[in-house]
Design an enzyme around this catalytic site. Structure first.
Site, PDB file in Angstrom:
ATOM      1  N   ASP A 179      34.219 -57.347 -53.891  1.00 30.22           N
ATOM      2  CA  ASP A 179      33.962 -55.903 -53.768  1.00 30.22           C
ATOM      3  C   ASP A 179      32.787 -55.455 -54.654  1.00 30.22           C
ATOM      4  O   ASP A 179      32.571 -54.271 -54.830  1.00 30.22           O
ATOM      5  CB  ASP A 179      35.226 -55.099 -54.103  1.00 30.22           C
ATOM      6  N   HIS A 231      32.393 -56.058 -57.890  1.00 32.74           N
ATOM      7  CA  HIS A 231      32.641 -55.808 -59.318  1.00 32.74           C
ATOM      8  C   HIS A 231      31.986 -56.865 -60.206  1.00 32.74           C
ATOM      9  O   HIS A 231      31.844 -58.022 -59.814  1.00 32.74           O
ATOM     10  CB  HIS A 231      34.139 -55.650 -59.631  1.00 32.74           C
ATOM     11  N   GLU A 263      35.220 -51.980 -61.350  1.00 31.89           N
ATOM     12  CA  GLU A 263      35.419 -51.835 -59.916  1.00 31.89           C
ATOM     13  C   GLU A 263      34.471 -50.753 -59.381  1.00 31.89           C
ATOM     14  O   GLU A 263      33.899 -49.985 -60.164  1.00 31.89           O
ATOM     15  CB  GLU A 263      36.880 -51.457 -59.639  1.00 31.89           C
TER      16      GLU A 263
HETATM   17  P1  PGA Z   1      35.634 -65.680 -58.987  1.00 36.52           P
HETATM   18  O1  PGA Z   1      35.698 -64.170 -59.431  1.00 36.52           O
HETATM   19  O2  PGA Z   1      34.640 -66.316 -59.877  1.00 36.52           O
HETATM   20  O3  PGA Z   1      37.015 -66.231 -59.233  1.00 36.52           O
HETATM   21  O4  PGA Z   1      35.241 -65.677 -57.561  1.00 36.52           O
HETATM   22  C1  PGA Z   1      34.516 -63.486 -59.673  1.00 36.52           C
HETATM   23  C2  PGA Z   1      34.840 -62.090 -60.180  1.00 36.52           C
HETATM   24  O5  PGA Z   1      35.886 -61.560 -59.778  1.00 36.52           O
HETATM   25  O6  PGA Z   1      34.058 -61.561 -60.957  1.00 36.52           O
END
Ligand code: PGA
Length: 261
Positions: free
Chosen positions: A137, A139, A144
Protein backbone atom coordinates in the site's frame (compact mmCIF):
# COMPACT_ATOMS: atom_id res chain seq x y z
CA UNK A 1 15.19 12.11 -8.51
CA UNK A 2 16.01 8.88 -6.77
CA UNK A 3 18.65 6.76 -8.42
CA UNK A 4 17.02 3.58 -9.70
CA UNK A 5 19.19 0.49 -9.92
CA UNK A 6 17.72 -2.62 -11.50
CA UNK A 7 19.46 -5.85 -10.53
CA UNK A 8 18.89 -9.51 -11.35
CA UNK A 9 17.70 -10.68 -7.95
CA UNK A 10 17.59 -10.07 -4.21
CA UNK A 11 21.08 -11.43 -3.68
CA UNK A 12 22.57 -8.97 -6.17
CA UNK A 13 20.65 -6.14 -4.51
CA UNK A 14 21.87 -7.22 -1.10
CA UNK A 15 25.48 -7.38 -2.22
CA UNK A 16 25.37 -3.95 -3.85
CA UNK A 17 23.78 -2.26 -0.84
CA UNK A 18 26.08 -4.13 1.56
CA UNK A 19 29.20 -2.92 -0.32
CA UNK A 20 28.09 0.66 0.13
CA UNK A 21 27.41 0.11 3.85
CA UNK A 22 30.80 -1.55 4.36
CA UNK A 23 32.45 1.48 2.75
CA UNK A 24 30.46 3.74 5.07
CA UNK A 25 31.58 1.77 8.14
CA UNK A 26 35.22 1.92 7.02
CA UNK A 27 34.95 5.71 6.67
CA UNK A 28 32.85 6.12 9.83
CA UNK A 29 33.36 3.27 12.32
CA UNK A 30 30.52 4.55 14.53
CA UNK A 31 28.12 4.97 11.57
CA UNK A 32 24.42 5.06 12.34
CA UNK A 33 22.37 2.53 10.36
CA UNK A 34 18.60 2.80 9.96
CA UNK A 35 17.32 -0.77 10.08
CA UNK A 36 14.18 -2.03 8.37
CA UNK A 37 12.48 -5.33 9.13
CA UNK A 38 10.23 -7.48 6.92
CA UNK A 39 11.36 -9.95 4.26
CA UNK A 40 12.87 -7.42 1.88
CA UNK A 41 16.12 -6.47 3.67
CA UNK A 42 17.08 -10.04 4.65
CA UNK A 43 19.32 -10.60 1.62
CA UNK A 44 21.08 -7.34 2.41
CA UNK A 45 21.69 -8.36 6.03
CA UNK A 46 23.04 -11.74 4.90
CA UNK A 47 25.37 -10.08 2.38
CA UNK A 48 26.49 -7.53 4.94
CA UNK A 49 27.28 -10.23 7.51
CA UNK A 50 29.29 -12.14 4.90
CA UNK A 51 31.24 -9.05 3.76
CA UNK A 52 31.93 -7.93 7.33
CA UNK A 53 33.31 -11.40 8.18
CA UNK A 54 35.30 -11.84 4.95
CA UNK A 55 36.88 -8.39 5.15
CA UNK A 56 37.29 -8.40 8.92
CA UNK A 57 35.48 -5.08 9.26
CA UNK A 58 35.34 -3.69 12.81
CA UNK A 59 31.63 -3.14 13.51
CA UNK A 60 31.91 -2.88 17.29
CA UNK A 61 31.07 0.83 17.28
CA UNK A 62 28.31 0.75 14.65
CA UNK A 63 25.04 2.14 15.94
CA UNK A 64 21.55 1.33 14.71
CA UNK A 65 17.95 2.49 14.91
CA UNK A 66 15.08 0.26 13.83
CA UNK A 67 12.28 1.88 11.87
CA UNK A 68 9.38 0.53 13.85
CA UNK A 69 7.98 -1.92 16.37
CA UNK A 70 4.63 -3.52 17.16
CA UNK A 71 2.83 -2.22 20.21
CA UNK A 72 1.83 -4.61 22.97
CA UNK A 73 3.67 -7.83 22.10
CA UNK A 74 5.09 -9.53 25.19
CA UNK A 75 8.80 -8.89 25.73
CA UNK A 76 10.90 -11.43 23.83
CA UNK A 77 8.09 -12.33 21.39
CA UNK A 78 9.90 -13.84 18.38
CA UNK A 79 8.07 -11.56 15.93
CA UNK A 80 8.70 -8.37 17.87
CA UNK A 81 11.02 -6.24 15.79
CA UNK A 82 13.45 -6.14 18.71
CA UNK A 83 13.73 -9.93 18.41
CA UNK A 84 13.88 -9.83 14.60
CA UNK A 85 16.63 -7.19 14.57
CA UNK A 86 18.59 -9.17 17.16
CA UNK A 87 18.25 -12.41 15.18
CA UNK A 88 18.72 -11.06 11.65
CA UNK A 89 21.13 -8.19 12.17
CA UNK A 90 22.82 -7.84 15.57
CA UNK A 91 23.89 -11.47 15.98
CA UNK A 92 24.94 -12.30 12.39
CA UNK A 93 26.92 -9.07 12.03
CA UNK A 94 28.34 -9.14 15.55
CA UNK A 95 27.06 -5.66 16.40
CA UNK A 96 27.20 -4.36 19.96
CA UNK A 97 23.65 -4.94 21.30
CA UNK A 98 23.59 -1.85 23.54
CA UNK A 99 24.19 0.39 20.49
CA UNK A 100 21.14 -0.90 18.60
CA UNK A 101 17.86 0.84 19.36
CA UNK A 102 14.30 -0.26 18.64
CA UNK A 103 11.25 1.87 19.51
CA UNK A 104 9.75 0.78 22.79
CA UNK A 105 6.45 -0.92 21.95
CA UNK A 106 5.56 -2.04 25.45
CA UNK A 107 2.26 -0.55 26.55
CA UNK A 108 3.86 0.97 29.62
CA UNK A 109 5.25 4.43 28.82
CA UNK A 110 3.98 4.28 25.23
CA UNK A 111 2.81 7.94 25.48
CA UNK A 112 6.40 9.21 25.50
CA UNK A 113 8.13 6.36 23.62
CA UNK A 114 8.01 8.29 20.33
CA UNK A 115 9.52 11.47 21.75
CA UNK A 116 12.20 9.41 23.54
CA UNK A 117 13.13 7.71 20.28
CA UNK A 118 13.36 10.98 18.36
CA UNK A 119 15.63 12.35 21.10
CA UNK A 120 17.86 9.27 20.89
CA UNK A 121 18.23 9.62 17.09
CA UNK A 122 19.08 13.30 17.45
CA UNK A 123 21.59 12.56 20.22
CA UNK A 124 23.28 10.03 17.92
CA UNK A 125 23.71 12.74 15.28
CA UNK A 126 21.09 11.32 12.92
CA UNK A 127 20.98 8.27 10.67
CA UNK A 128 23.69 7.89 7.99
CA UNK A 129 21.93 5.35 5.83
CA UNK A 130 18.31 4.34 6.16
CA UNK A 131 17.39 0.95 4.71
CA UNK A 132 13.75 0.82 3.60
CA UNK A 133 11.28 -1.70 2.25
CA UNK A 134 7.92 -0.63 0.89
CA UNK A 135 4.48 -2.07 1.63
CA UNK A 136 2.04 -3.04 -1.09
CA UNK A 137 0.00 0.00 0.00
CA UNK A 138 3.03 2.26 -0.33
CA UNK A 139 3.90 2.47 3.35
CA UNK A 140 7.48 3.01 4.46
CA UNK A 141 8.23 2.17 8.04
CA UNK A 142 4.67 1.73 9.28
CA UNK A 143 3.60 5.09 7.87
CA UNK A 144 0.35 4.13 6.27
CA UNK A 145 -1.33 6.21 3.52
CA UNK A 146 -2.24 9.65 4.85
CA UNK A 147 0.79 9.94 7.15
CA UNK A 148 2.14 13.47 7.24
CA UNK A 149 5.46 14.09 5.50
CA UNK A 150 6.41 16.00 8.65
CA UNK A 151 5.54 13.14 11.02
CA UNK A 152 7.93 11.95 13.71
CA UNK A 153 8.07 8.71 15.71
CA UNK A 154 4.60 7.95 17.07
CA UNK A 155 1.95 5.29 17.56
CA UNK A 156 -0.10 4.38 14.48
CA UNK A 157 -2.93 1.98 13.68
CA UNK A 158 -2.00 -0.60 11.05
CA UNK A 159 -4.24 -0.87 8.01
CA UNK A 160 -6.12 -4.11 7.50
CA UNK A 161 -4.02 -4.65 4.34
CA UNK A 162 -0.77 -4.47 6.33
CA UNK A 163 -2.15 -6.81 9.00
CA UNK A 164 -3.06 -9.26 6.23
CA UNK A 165 0.39 -8.88 4.63
CA UNK A 166 2.09 -9.56 7.97
CA UNK A 167 -0.19 -12.41 9.05
CA UNK A 168 2.34 -14.87 7.61
CA UNK A 169 4.59 -14.18 10.60
CA UNK A 170 1.85 -14.98 13.16
CA UNK A 171 -0.37 -18.01 13.88
CA UNK A 172 -3.46 -16.14 12.59
CA UNK A 173 -4.27 -12.68 11.25
CA UNK A 174 -6.02 -11.90 14.53
CA UNK A 175 -2.66 -12.26 16.29
CA UNK A 176 -1.10 -9.40 14.29
CA UNK A 177 -1.03 -6.38 16.60
CA UNK A 178 -3.40 -3.52 15.77
CA UNK A 179 -0.92 -0.77 16.66
CA UNK A 180 2.69 0.00 16.01
CA UNK A 181 5.22 2.67 16.85
CA UNK A 182 7.08 3.93 13.81
CA UNK A 183 9.58 6.55 12.80
CA UNK A 184 7.70 9.25 10.92
CA UNK A 185 8.20 10.27 7.31
CA UNK A 186 9.83 13.42 8.66
CA UNK A 187 12.23 11.26 10.69
CA UNK A 188 13.06 9.10 7.68
CA UNK A 189 13.63 12.14 5.45
CA UNK A 190 16.28 13.42 7.90
CA UNK A 191 18.48 10.37 7.26
CA UNK A 192 21.45 11.32 5.08
CA UNK A 193 20.94 8.52 2.53
CA UNK A 194 17.87 6.41 1.81
CA UNK A 195 18.23 2.95 0.28
CA UNK A 196 14.85 1.51 -0.65
CA UNK A 197 14.71 -2.13 -1.74
CA UNK A 198 11.77 -3.86 -3.41
CA UNK A 199 11.38 -7.24 -5.09
CA UNK A 200 8.64 -9.02 -6.99
CA UNK A 201 5.66 -8.04 -9.06
CA UNK A 202 3.56 -7.41 -5.96
CA UNK A 203 5.68 -4.32 -5.29
CA UNK A 204 5.66 -2.92 -8.86
CA UNK A 205 2.74 -0.52 -8.31
CA UNK A 206 4.12 0.71 -4.98
CA UNK A 207 7.57 1.32 -6.54
CA UNK A 208 6.10 3.17 -9.53
CA UNK A 209 4.00 5.32 -7.21
CA UNK A 210 6.94 6.11 -4.96
CA UNK A 211 9.36 6.97 -7.78
CA UNK A 212 7.13 8.51 -10.43
CA UNK A 213 3.74 9.13 -8.87
CA UNK A 214 2.60 12.45 -7.49
CA UNK A 215 4.16 13.43 -4.17
CA UNK A 216 1.24 12.87 -1.86
CA UNK A 217 0.65 11.78 1.70
CA UNK A 218 -1.79 9.28 0.22
CA UNK A 219 1.29 7.41 -0.99
CA UNK A 220 3.91 7.57 1.79
CA UNK A 221 6.66 6.09 -0.41
CA UNK A 222 6.48 9.18 -2.63
CA UNK A 223 8.22 11.04 0.22
CA UNK A 224 11.50 9.72 -1.22
CA UNK A 225 11.10 12.24 -4.06
CA UNK A 226 11.75 14.96 -1.48
CA UNK A 227 15.08 13.45 -0.45
CA UNK A 228 18.32 14.66 -2.06
CA UNK A 229 20.03 11.24 -1.89
CA UNK A 230 17.72 8.29 -2.37
CA UNK A 231 18.67 5.01 -4.03
CA UNK A 232 16.02 2.50 -5.12
CA UNK A 233 17.31 -1.02 -5.78
CA UNK A 234 14.78 -3.32 -7.45
CA UNK A 235 14.56 -6.52 -9.43
CA UNK A 236 13.01 -6.58 -12.92
CA UNK A 237 9.58 -7.53 -11.57
CA UNK A 238 9.43 -4.68 -9.06
CA UNK A 239 10.72 -2.28 -11.76
CA UNK A 240 8.07 -3.35 -14.27
CA UNK A 241 5.66 -0.47 -13.58
CA UNK A 242 8.22 2.31 -14.13
CA UNK A 243 7.63 4.48 -17.21
CA UNK A 244 11.12 5.87 -17.47
CA UNK A 245 12.90 2.58 -16.93
CA UNK A 246 15.06 2.90 -20.06
CA UNK A 247 16.42 6.20 -18.80
CA UNK A 248 17.18 4.78 -15.34
CA UNK A 249 19.11 1.91 -16.88
CA UNK A 250 20.96 4.32 -19.17
CA UNK A 251 21.81 6.69 -16.29
CA UNK A 252 23.11 3.85 -14.12
CA UNK A 253 25.13 2.30 -16.95
CA UNK A 254 26.76 5.70 -17.56
CA UNK A 255 27.23 6.64 -13.92
CA UNK A 256 30.40 8.66 -13.41
CA UNK A 257 33.06 6.44 -11.83
CA UNK A 258 33.61 8.82 -8.91
CA UNK A 259 29.95 8.76 -7.92
CA UNK A 260 29.08 6.31 -5.18
CA UNK A 261 25.72 4.62 -4.65
P1 PGA B 1 8.20 -6.91 3.25
O1 PGA B 1 7.50 -5.65 3.90
O2 PGA B 1 9.64 -6.57 3.18
O3 PGA B 1 7.96 -8.04 4.22
O4 PGA B 1 7.57 -7.11 1.93
C1 PGA B 1 7.85 -4.39 3.45
C2 PGA B 1 7.12 -3.35 4.28
O5 PGA B 1 6.00 -3.65 4.74
O6 PGA B 1 7.66 -2.26 4.47
Amino acid sequence: MAEIVVVSDQQAAGELAAESIVELIRRTPDAVLGLATGSTPLALYRALAAQVAAQDVDVSRVRGFALDEYVGLPEGHPESYRAVITREVVEPLGLTPSLIHVPNGSSEGIEHAGADYEAAILAAGGVDVQILGIGTDGHIGFNEPGSSFASVTRVKTLTEQTRRDNARFFPTEADVPMHCITQGLGTILRARHLVLLAFGEGKAAAVAGAVEGPVTASNPGSAIQLHPHATVIVDEAAASGLHNLDYYRYAYANKPAWQKL
